[in-house]
Design an enzyme around this catalytic site. Structure first.
Site: not given
Ligand code: AQP
Length: 337
Positions: A113, A200, A203
């Site tokens: 990150k 993956k 967001k």
């Molecule tokens: N692509 C994904 N496939 C499966 N699970 C996912 N999660 C996130 N992306 C995927 C799961 O969603 C939960 C919450 O995630 P988070 O928002 O706390 O953090 P993250 O994993 O960093 O999610 P994002 O969407 O990728 O957000 P950003 O872009 O802000 O970093 C977790 O249980 C995660 O495993």
């Protein structure tokens, strides 16, 4: 028999997408029937990277509404906002003072990150895993649902609880903090980007076409799926390392259609992309329809939504303040006089 406690959360860093739903929230919905479940919107984690002020507050409310729209039942689960419970920051500070820096320097997600932030890396981003340890340990949960990327953070929380709190401050071998186990989520629920089957779905990906958000209207879903990266082969299949996009889209098809991987493969193994994509788009649109209408109802009744959060906050506050007090007493912080 006492139900096992489970805690998890999502960062309000943008509109929730298929990955957040299929990889996390959908599993929480199943868990709530047999567990004592707590789901928080982790807004303090969101601010470890820059956020637009107005969007952050909108996303926080919208994420809580989306939990419910996806099937989290406020009668069964406590839904709360992390920043509303001051114990998270208080315990985080205490744990900061007990966590060796070299444990933190090993955290892979920080390195990944931080790279994206260039020169603008906050101490908060570095400290994210300690805040996450506080989030978890405050509720004394038995199980924490984690994806592959969060396993290292849960291990850190377990080490802090065992080696830095329980063994140092627990009298007569008393465990001040419960050591939670990882609850490994269902295999295959990792959803990949529509632009690149090796990354993956996320967001914060700058390309909005890389993800389908749970609020995308039907025409946009169709457009995004039609634009999704493909390859030159005919027929969908799983587990071909040269075809990550086929694996990803067939996986989404299999989960949303409730068909086994074998059945999905049999159905689509001879389909060209031109036939498969509209089929998948229709399935995604139909699957999101009930979520979108429930979400709209919730957002149209802000008072009702506020009451659900208020009640979740109260339950979270009750439990977390007890744990915090126990830790403060154990380390020698005196009560207010
Ligand atoms: N692509 C994904 N496939 C499966 N699970 C996912 N999660 C996130 N992306 C995927 C799961 O969603 C939960 C919450 O995630 P988070 O928002 O706390 O953090 P993250 O994993 O960093 O999610 P994002 O969407 O990728 O957000 P950003 O872009 O802000 O970093 C977790 O249980 C995660 O495993």
């Amino acid at each position: 028999m006492k139900q096992k406690r489970v805690l998890s959360g999502v960062q309000p860093t943008g509109a929730l997408h298929l990955g957040n739903w299929l990889g996390a929230i959908k599993n929480w919905v199943d868990l709530q029937h047999q567990h004592d479940t707590f789901f928080c919107v982790v807004d303090l984690h969101a601010i470890t990277v820059p956020q637009d002020v107005k969007t952050l507050s909108e996303n926080t409310l919208s994420t809580a509404a989306m939990y419910i729209a996806c099937g989290i039942d406020p009668k069964k689960s406590s839904i709360f906002i992390q920043s509303h419970i001051s114990a998270h920051c208080e315990l985080c500070w205490i744990l900061n003072c007990l966590t060796p820096i070299n444990w933190m320097e090993r955290m892979i997600q920080f390195k990944e990150k931080a790279l994206k932030q260039g020169d603008n890396v906050s101490i908060g981003l570095f400290d994210y895993p300690v805040l996450m340890a506080a989030d978890i340990l405050l509720y004394q949960p038995d199980l924490v649902p984690v994806g592959e990327d969060q396993k290292q953070h849960l291990e850190l929380a377990r080490n802090i609880a065992q080696q830095r709190i329980n063994s140092r401050f627990g009298k007569d071998k008393e465990n001040l903090l419960k050591i939670p186990d990882a609850l490994i989520m269902k295999q295959g629920a990792k959803v990949m980007s529509l632009n690149d089957g090796r990354n993956k779905m996320s967001k914060s990906d700058p390309n909005a076409n890389s993800r389908i958000t749970l609020l995308d209207p039907p025409d946009l879903i169709l457009k995004k799926i039609k634009k999704a990266k493909t390859d030159q082969f005919i027929g969908l299949e799983f587990n071909n390392p040269d075809r990550p996009e086929a694996d990803n889209l067939l996986n989404i098809y299999s989960i949303l259609s409730n068909k086994s991987k074998e059945a999905s493969y049999e159905e689509c193994k001879e389909m060209g992309w031109g036939m498969f994509k509209p089929l998948l788009a229709e399935l995604v649109i139909d699957s999101l329809k009930p979520i979108q209408s429930q979400y709209k109802e919730l957002m149209d009744d802000k008072e009702g939504l506020g009451n659900i959060i208020k009640s979740g906050n109260e339950k979270a506050n009750e439990i977390s303040s007890l744990t915090l007090q126990k830790i403060k007493d154990a380390i020698g912080l005196i009560n207010k006089l």
